[in-house]
Write a protein that holds these residues in place. Structure first.
Motif, short mmCIF file in Angstrom:
data_model
loop_
_atom_site.label_atom_id
_atom_site.label_comp_id
_atom_site.label_asym_id
_atom_site.label_seq_id
_atom_site.Cartn_x
_atom_site.Cartn_y
_atom_site.Cartn_z
N TYR A 196 -42.89 5.20 -10.87
CA TYR A 196 -42.06 4.89 -9.99
C TYR A 196 -41.61 6.52 -9.11
O TYR A 196 -41.03 7.33 -9.80
N ASN A 197 -41.34 6.38 -8.00
CA ASN A 197 -41.35 7.44 -7.14
C ASN A 197 -39.82 7.03 -6.08
O ASN A 197 -40.29 6.33 -5.58
N ALA A 198 -38.35 7.78 -6.74
CA ALA A 198 -37.20 6.99 -5.51
C ALA A 198 -37.46 7.42 -4.72
O ALA A 198 -37.41 6.52 -3.58
N PRO A 199 -37.68 8.84 -4.30
CA PRO A 199 -37.44 9.13 -2.80
C PRO A 199 -38.25 8.84 -1.98
O PRO A 199 -37.72 8.32 -0.79
N ASP A 200 -39.91 8.41 -2.06
CA ASP A 200 -40.21 7.64 -1.40
C ASP A 200 -40.39 6.08 -1.10
O ASP A 200 -40.64 5.78 -0.10
N SER A 201 -40.09 5.86 -2.19
CA SER A 201 -39.07 3.78 -2.09
C SER A 201 -39.00 3.87 -0.35
O SER A 201 -38.61 2.97 -0.09
N LEU A 202 -37.49 4.96 -0.73
CA LEU A 202 -36.75 4.79 -0.20
C LEU A 202 -37.07 5.58 2.01
O LEU A 202 -36.75 4.27 2.18
N LYS A 203 -37.50 6.42 1.32
CA LYS A 203 -38.04 7.49 2.53
C LYS A 203 -38.56 6.66 3.74
O LYS A 203 -38.14 6.58 5.10
N CYS A 204 -40.12 6.15 2.75
CA CYS A 204 -40.98 5.47 4.36
C CYS A 204 -40.31 4.00 3.91
O CYS A 204 -41.05 3.59 5.27
N GLN A 205 -39.65 3.82 3.31
CA GLN A 205 -38.58 2.39 4.24
C GLN A 205 -37.61 2.59 4.64
O GLN A 205 -36.70 1.39 4.98
N HIS A 206 -37.22 3.27 4.84
CA HIS A 206 -35.98 3.70 5.58
C HIS A 206 -34.22 3.02 5.18
O HIS A 206 -33.98 2.41 5.98
N THR A 207 -34.22 2.84 3.77
CA THR A 207 -33.17 2.40 3.78
C THR A 207 -32.85 3.25 2.57
O THR A 207 -33.46 4.11 1.52
N PHE A 208 -31.24 2.91 2.23
CA PHE A 208 -30.58 3.79 0.72
C PHE A 208 -30.17 2.42 -0.07
O PHE A 208 -30.34 2.97 -1.56
N LYS A 209 -30.79 1.39 -0.46
CA LYS A 209 -30.75 0.59 -1.20
C LYS A 209 -31.57 -0.12 -1.57
O LYS A 209 -32.98 -0.38 -0.80
N LEU A 210 -32.18 -0.84 -2.64
CA LEU A 210 -33.90 -1.94 -1.94
C LEU A 210 -32.84 -3.53 -2.22
O LEU A 210 -32.06 -4.05 -3.08
N THR A 211 -33.76 -4.22 -1.79
CA THR A 211 -33.08 -6.03 -1.88
C THR A 211 -34.77 -6.45 -0.83
O THR A 211 -35.99 -5.50 -1.60
N ALA A 212 -35.09 -7.34 -0.73
CA ALA A 212 -35.93 -8.41 -1.22
C ALA A 212 -36.79 -8.00 0.22
O ALA A 212 -35.78 -7.67 1.11
N GLY A 213 -38.33 -7.73 -0.08
CA GLY A 213 -39.08 -7.55 1.41
C GLY A 213 -39.21 -5.33 1.30
O GLY A 213 -40.47 -5.53 2.10
N HIS A 214 -38.27 -4.79 0.44
CA HIS A 214 -39.03 -4.03 -0.02
C HIS A 214 -39.52 -3.45 -1.18
O HIS A 214 -40.22 -4.44 -2.61
N CYS A 215 -40.56 -2.74 -1.63
CA CYS A 215 -41.21 -1.99 -2.33
C CYS A 215 -41.10 -0.31 -2.68
O CYS A 215 -40.69 -0.11 -2.61
N LEU A 216 -42.03 -1.35 -3.93
CA LEU A 216 -41.59 0.08 -5.16
C LEU A 216 -42.72 1.07 -5.73
O LEU A 216 -42.94 0.04 -6.15
N TYR A 217 -42.81 2.27 -4.41
CA TYR A 217 -42.86 3.25 -4.73
C TYR A 217 -43.74 3.92 -5.46
O TYR A 217 -43.01 4.56 -6.14
N SER A 218 -45.02 4.31 -6.17
CA SER A 218 -44.95 5.05 -6.50
C SER A 218 -45.38 6.57 -6.62
O SER A 218 -45.35 6.69 -5.24
N ASP A 219 -45.52 7.70 -7.26
CA ASP A 219 -45.31 8.56 -6.33
C ASP A 219 -47.54 9.79 -6.49
O ASP A 219 -47.81 10.96 -5.61
N MET A 220 -47.98 8.23 -6.02
CA MET A 220 -49.75 8.19 -5.78
C MET A 220 -49.11 7.64 -4.07
O MET A 220 -50.66 7.91 -4.25
N GLY A 221 -48.24 7.40 -4.07
CA GLY A 221 -48.94 6.01 -2.60
C GLY A 221 -48.84 4.23 -2.63
O GLY A 221 -49.04 4.18 -1.54
N ARG A 222 -49.42 4.10 -4.24
CA ARG A 222 -48.94 2.96 -4.23
C ARG A 222 -48.60 1.86 -4.54
O ARG A 222 -46.95 2.88 -4.73
N ILE A 223 -47.95 0.88 -4.86
CA ILE A 223 -47.08 -0.42 -5.13
C ILE A 223 -47.38 -0.70 -6.49
O ILE A 223 -48.12 -1.81 -6.01
N PHE A 224 -46.23 -0.77 -7.27
CA PHE A 224 -45.67 -1.02 -8.95
C PHE A 224 -45.40 -2.46 -8.10
O PHE A 224 -46.57 -3.16 -9.06
N ALA A 225 -44.97 -2.64 -7.64
CA ALA A 225 -44.15 -3.62 -7.32
C ALA A 225 -43.15 -4.74 -6.06
O ALA A 225 -42.59 -3.39 -5.11
#
Length: 238
Positions: A51-80
């Motif tokens: 899991y890559n927290a910085p990429d998950s936030l940066k690419c979705q322009h957010t500081f929080k996580l909620t419905a509609g967001h994806c959890l990214y790996s450090d390979m640019g793929r989506i875990f969940a």
């Protein structure tokens, strides 16, 4: 979630791990409104991908996580993907609690003398689960903290916003690839309550509903569409 195939309750100050298959779903529920779930994700076929927290936030322009967001790996793929959420604000910047923090806030209590009443911390809880897969300290990454809202003041100082606590709040994840899930129910690192919190968490596992063209997570950001395309490429031939 189309159906629930397995349900368990993880007590506060506990840890667990399992492999979630692509197309499965997990619903976390905080019955008391006092829970925190620290969570990490790894690719069970290649444990170097995590899991890559910085990429998950940066690419979705957010500081929080909620419905509609994806959890990214450090390979640019989506875990969940977060397909449903009644809490509305989950933290992924604060890290996890550690031994010194727990001792400072609530004193020292070890397993040898207190058994299951000991004061577990998130860092050591993660390490116990990671060791089961040949992983260790060097493999820790910034984690998600479900059911913990972090607010900042004018000076930029962060603190837990306890007004967000909701008994019965839930969040649901749809797994977009096979994922090793590492989790604990230890206190958030910014927790400042007088007593060591022990919020139980209910976990439901089952089959996810299929992805449609109007899927919230797929369409919430253009970057997510590219993440799903990376997953499709990864799964060619599987």
């Amino acid at each position: 979630m189309k159906n629930i195939d397995y349900t368990t309750t993880l007590p506060g100050a506990s840890h667990w791990s399992f492999e979630a298959r692509r197309g499965s779903a997990m619903r976390l529920t905080d019955p008391s409104g006092a829970g925190n779930v620290g969570m990490l994700f790894y690719n069970p076929r290649n444990l170097l991908e995590r899991y890559n927290a910085p990429d998950s936030l940066k690419c979705q322009h957010t500081f929080k996580l909620t419905a509609g967001h994806c959890l990214y790996s450090d390979m640019g793929r989506i875990f969940a993907s977060i397909t449903d959420d009644t809490f509305g604000w989950h933290d992924t910047v604060s890290g996890t609690s550690h031994k010194a923090m727990v001792e400072k806030n609530w004193g020292q209590r070890d397993y040898q003398t207190q058994s299951n009443d000991w004061l577990q911390n998130g860092f050591d809880a993660f390490l116990v689960e990671l060791a089961k897969y040949g992983l260790g300290r060097a493999d820790l990454a910034a984690n998600v903290n479900w059911f913990s809202k972090v607010a900042t003041d004018d000076a930029g100082a962060m603190a837990l916003d306890s007004s967000a606590n909701q008994a019965g709040a839930s969040v649901e994840l749809r797994f977009e690839m096979d994922t090793l899930v590492i989790l604990h129910t230890c206190p958030h690192p910014l927790e400042a309550s007088a007593e060591y919190p022990r919020g139980d968490i209910r976990i439901d596992l089952g089959e996810a509903a299929p992805i449609n063209e109007d899927d919230l997570c797929l369409n919430s950001r253009p970057e997510n569409a590219r993440g799903f395309a990376n997953n499709a490429l990864y799964h060619i031939g599987i």
